[in-house]
Design a protein around this motif. Sequence first.
Motif, PDB file in Angstrom:
ATOM      1  N   ALA A  18      13.643  25.698   6.151  1.00 53.33           N
ATOM      2  CA  ALA A  18      13.497  26.826   5.208  1.00 53.33           C
ATOM      3  C   ALA A  18      14.697  27.750   5.225  1.00 53.33           C
ATOM      4  N   GLY A  19      15.825  27.282   5.716  1.00 48.17           N
ATOM      5  CA  GLY A  19      16.997  28.133   5.852  1.00 48.17           C
ATOM      6  C   GLY A  19      17.594  28.592   4.540  1.00 48.17           C
ATOM      7  N   MET A  20      17.610  27.729   3.522  1.00 44.54           N
ATOM      8  CA  MET A  20      18.161  28.140   2.232  1.00 44.54           C
ATOM      9  C   MET A  20      17.307  29.241   1.609  1.00 44.54           C
ATOM     10  N   SER A  21      15.994  29.143   1.764  1.00 45.79           N
ATOM     11  CA  SER A  21      15.103  30.184   1.254  1.00 45.79           C
ATOM     12  C   SER A  21      15.336  31.496   1.997  1.00 45.79           C
ATOM     13  N   LEU A  22      15.456  31.414   3.313  1.00 46.75           N
ATOM     14  CA  LEU A  22      15.673  32.628   4.098  1.00 46.75           C
ATOM     15  C   LEU A  22      17.019  33.258   3.783  1.00 46.75           C
ATOM     16  N   ARG A  23      18.049  32.453   3.627  1.00 45.72           N
ATOM     17  CA  ARG A  23      19.368  32.990   3.288  1.00 45.72           C
ATOM     18  C   ARG A  23      19.330  33.739   1.963  1.00 45.72           C
ATOM     19  N   ALA A  24      18.615  33.181   0.982  1.00 41.84           N
ATOM     20  CA  ALA A  24      18.495  33.860  -0.313  1.00 41.84           C
ATOM     21  C   ALA A  24      17.815  35.211  -0.148  1.00 41.84           C
ATOM     22  N   GLY A  25      16.776  35.242   0.689  1.00 45.73           N
ATOM     23  CA  GLY A  25      16.102  36.510   0.935  1.00 45.73           C
ATOM     24  C   GLY A  25      16.991  37.509   1.651  1.00 45.73           C
ATOM     25  N   LEU A  26      17.743  37.045   2.644  1.00 45.37           N
ATOM     26  CA  LEU A  26      18.643  37.928   3.377  1.00 45.37           C
ATOM     27  C   LEU A  26      19.759  38.469   2.487  1.00 45.37           C
ATOM     28  N   LYS A  27      20.290  37.614   1.618  1.00 49.50           N
ATOM     29  CA  LYS A  27      21.365  38.054   0.723  1.00 49.50           C
ATOM     30  C   LYS A  27      20.874  39.139  -0.233  1.00 49.50           C
ATOM     31  N   SER A  28      19.600  39.117  -0.553  1.00 51.05           N
ATOM     32  CA  SER A  28      19.064  40.108  -1.490  1.00 51.05           C
ATOM     33  C   SER A  28      18.922  41.498  -0.860  1.00 51.05           C
ATOM     34  N   ILE A  29      18.919  41.569   0.492  1.00 53.11           N
ATOM     35  CA  ILE A  29      18.764  42.880   1.137  1.00 53.11           C
ATOM     36  C   ILE A  29      20.014  43.303   1.909  1.00 53.11           C
ATOM     37  N   SER A  30      21.007  42.437   1.984  1.00 50.46           N
ATOM     38  CA  SER A  30      22.224  42.762   2.737  1.00 50.46           C
ATOM     39  C   SER A  30      23.406  42.899   1.773  1.00 50.46           C
ATOM     40  N   ARG A  31      24.162  43.980   1.944  1.00 55.77           N
ATOM     41  CA  ARG A  31      25.333  44.204   1.093  1.00 55.77           C
ATOM     42  C   ARG A  31      26.633  43.826   1.783  1.00 55.77           C
ATOM     43  N   ASP A  32      26.571  43.529   3.048  1.00 56.10           N
ATOM     44  CA  ASP A  32      27.779  43.177   3.811  1.00 56.10           C
ATOM     45  C   ASP A  32      27.452  41.978   4.693  1.00 56.10           C
ATOM     46  N   ASN A  33      27.732  40.798   4.181  1.00 53.66           N
ATOM     47  CA  ASN A  33      27.370  39.593   4.908  1.00 53.66           C
ATOM     48  C   ASN A  33      28.408  38.499   4.685  1.00 53.66           C
ATOM     49  N   HIS A  34      28.401  37.535   5.555  1.00 54.16           N
ATOM     50  CA  HIS A  34      29.153  36.307   5.302  1.00 54.16           C
ATOM     51  C   HIS A  34      28.372  35.142   5.899  1.00 54.16           C
ATOM     52  N   PHE A  35      28.645  33.954   5.379  1.00 51.37           N
ATOM     53  CA  PHE A  35      27.830  32.810   5.762  1.00 51.37           C
ATOM     54  C   PHE A  35      28.643  31.527   5.595  1.00 51.37           C
ATOM     55  N   ASP A  36      28.152  30.481   6.253  1.00 49.89           N
ATOM     56  CA  ASP A  36      28.747  29.139   6.150  1.00 49.89           C
ATOM     57  C   ASP A  36      30.203  29.096   6.599  1.00 49.89           C
ATOM     58  N   PHE A  37      30.574  29.937   7.553  1.00 49.19           N
ATOM     59  CA  PHE A  37      31.930  29.878   8.080  1.00 49.19           C
ATOM     60  C   PHE A  37      31.850  29.576   9.566  1.00 49.19           C
ATOM     61  N   PRO A  38      32.435  28.498  10.024  1.00 52.97           N
ATOM     62  CA  PRO A  38      33.237  27.534   9.274  1.00 52.97           C
ATOM     63  C   PRO A  38      32.409  26.493   8.527  1.00 52.97           C
ATOM     64  N   ARG A  39      31.090  26.419   8.805  1.00 54.62           N
ATOM     65  CA  ARG A  39      30.218  25.502   8.085  1.00 54.62           C
ATOM     66  C   ARG A  39      28.798  26.034   8.176  1.00 54.62           C
ATOM     67  N   MET A  40      27.903  25.372   7.457  1.00 60.91           N
ATOM     68  CA  MET A  40      26.555  25.903   7.299  1.00 60.91           C
ATOM     69  C   MET A  40      25.729  25.856   8.586  1.00 60.91           C
ATOM     70  N   HIS A  41      25.762  24.741   9.285  1.00 60.91           N
ATOM     71  CA  HIS A  41      24.876  24.529  10.428  1.00 60.91           C
ATOM     72  C   HIS A  41      25.700  24.367  11.704  1.00 60.91           C
ATOM     73  N   ILE A  42      25.845  25.441  12.438  1.00 63.16           N
ATOM     74  CA  ILE A  42      26.623  25.374  13.673  1.00 63.16           C
ATOM     75  C   ILE A  42      25.725  25.739  14.845  1.00 63.16           C
ATOM     76  N   PRO A  43      25.985  25.193  16.024  1.00 59.83           N
ATOM     77  CA  PRO A  43      25.157  25.502  17.193  1.00 59.83           C
ATOM     78  C   PRO A  43      25.393  26.920  17.702  1.00 59.83           C
ATOM     79  N   ALA A  44      24.433  27.403  18.469  1.00 62.52           N
ATOM     80  CA  ALA A  44      24.440  28.805  18.899  1.00 62.52           C
ATOM     81  C   ALA A  44      25.679  29.176  19.696  1.00 62.52           C
ATOM     82  N   ARG A  45      26.108  28.308  20.589  1.00 60.10           N
ATOM     83  CA  ARG A  45      27.271  28.643  21.419  1.00 60.10           C
ATOM     84  C   ARG A  45      28.514  28.856  20.557  1.00 60.10           C
ATOM     85  N   GLU A  46      28.712  28.005  19.562  1.00 60.31           N
ATOM     86  CA  GLU A  46      29.860  28.160  18.664  1.00 60.31           C
ATOM     87  C   GLU A  46      29.695  29.398  17.790  1.00 60.31           C
ATOM     88  N   PHE A  47      28.478  29.645  17.343  1.00 60.87           N
ATOM     89  CA  PHE A  47      28.171  30.836  16.547  1.00 60.87           C
ATOM     90  C   PHE A  47      28.589  32.095  17.318  1.00 60.87           C
TER      91      PHE A  47
END
Length: 209
Positions: A18-47
Amino acid sequence: MFVAHDLGLLFLHIPKTAGMSLRAGLKSISRDNHFDFPRMHIPAREFREIVGHNRWDKFYSFSIVRNPWEWTVSFYSFLKDSPEWLVLDKRWKDLTGDDWAYRFERLANGGLAYFLDEFDWSHYTPQTGMPIGKVGQLDWLNYPINRIYKIDELGELSSDILKLTGKRLYIPHMNSSPHVHYRDYYTEQTKRRVEQLNEKLIDQFEYTF
């Protein structure tokens, strides 16, 4: 990955949860965000390395998991029914027409047994070169985060974000993969194979087949 700088939120996006749905919801309430850098699905340690240790420690980090047998069928159905995503993996992108068709036919007709044991596609996987059929959801969570929600706890997630940020989160339903009930895809062998890949997840969240 999704970082809401203004809200102090870090969302680690495991695919098909459900990540795409959640991202859409988060984008609607956040004015300062970035995503998918360097890619969409990265592990926590790299994040953590990307956003920096200070931000990681201060922000609220969270992710979503789902029943692993259902998750595996969802991923298999998604790639089988949306072959345009296959070319994200360089090994598929570089295939000639006949070779591509042959490999896709094996995916389409081989069922979960082929997907789990032989399918060679690793674009979204948390470990370089590891085929998607040989990883479990917790492989993305290789560093502690604040909270892991089950997919049926999205209402609780929305309540927590309201408490943390004062913003009411609405999560639309997006990017679903239609298929028959996940149990219908399994044999005893493939059922056990998924269980072995997700033993810790099953134990921690009390998932059953």
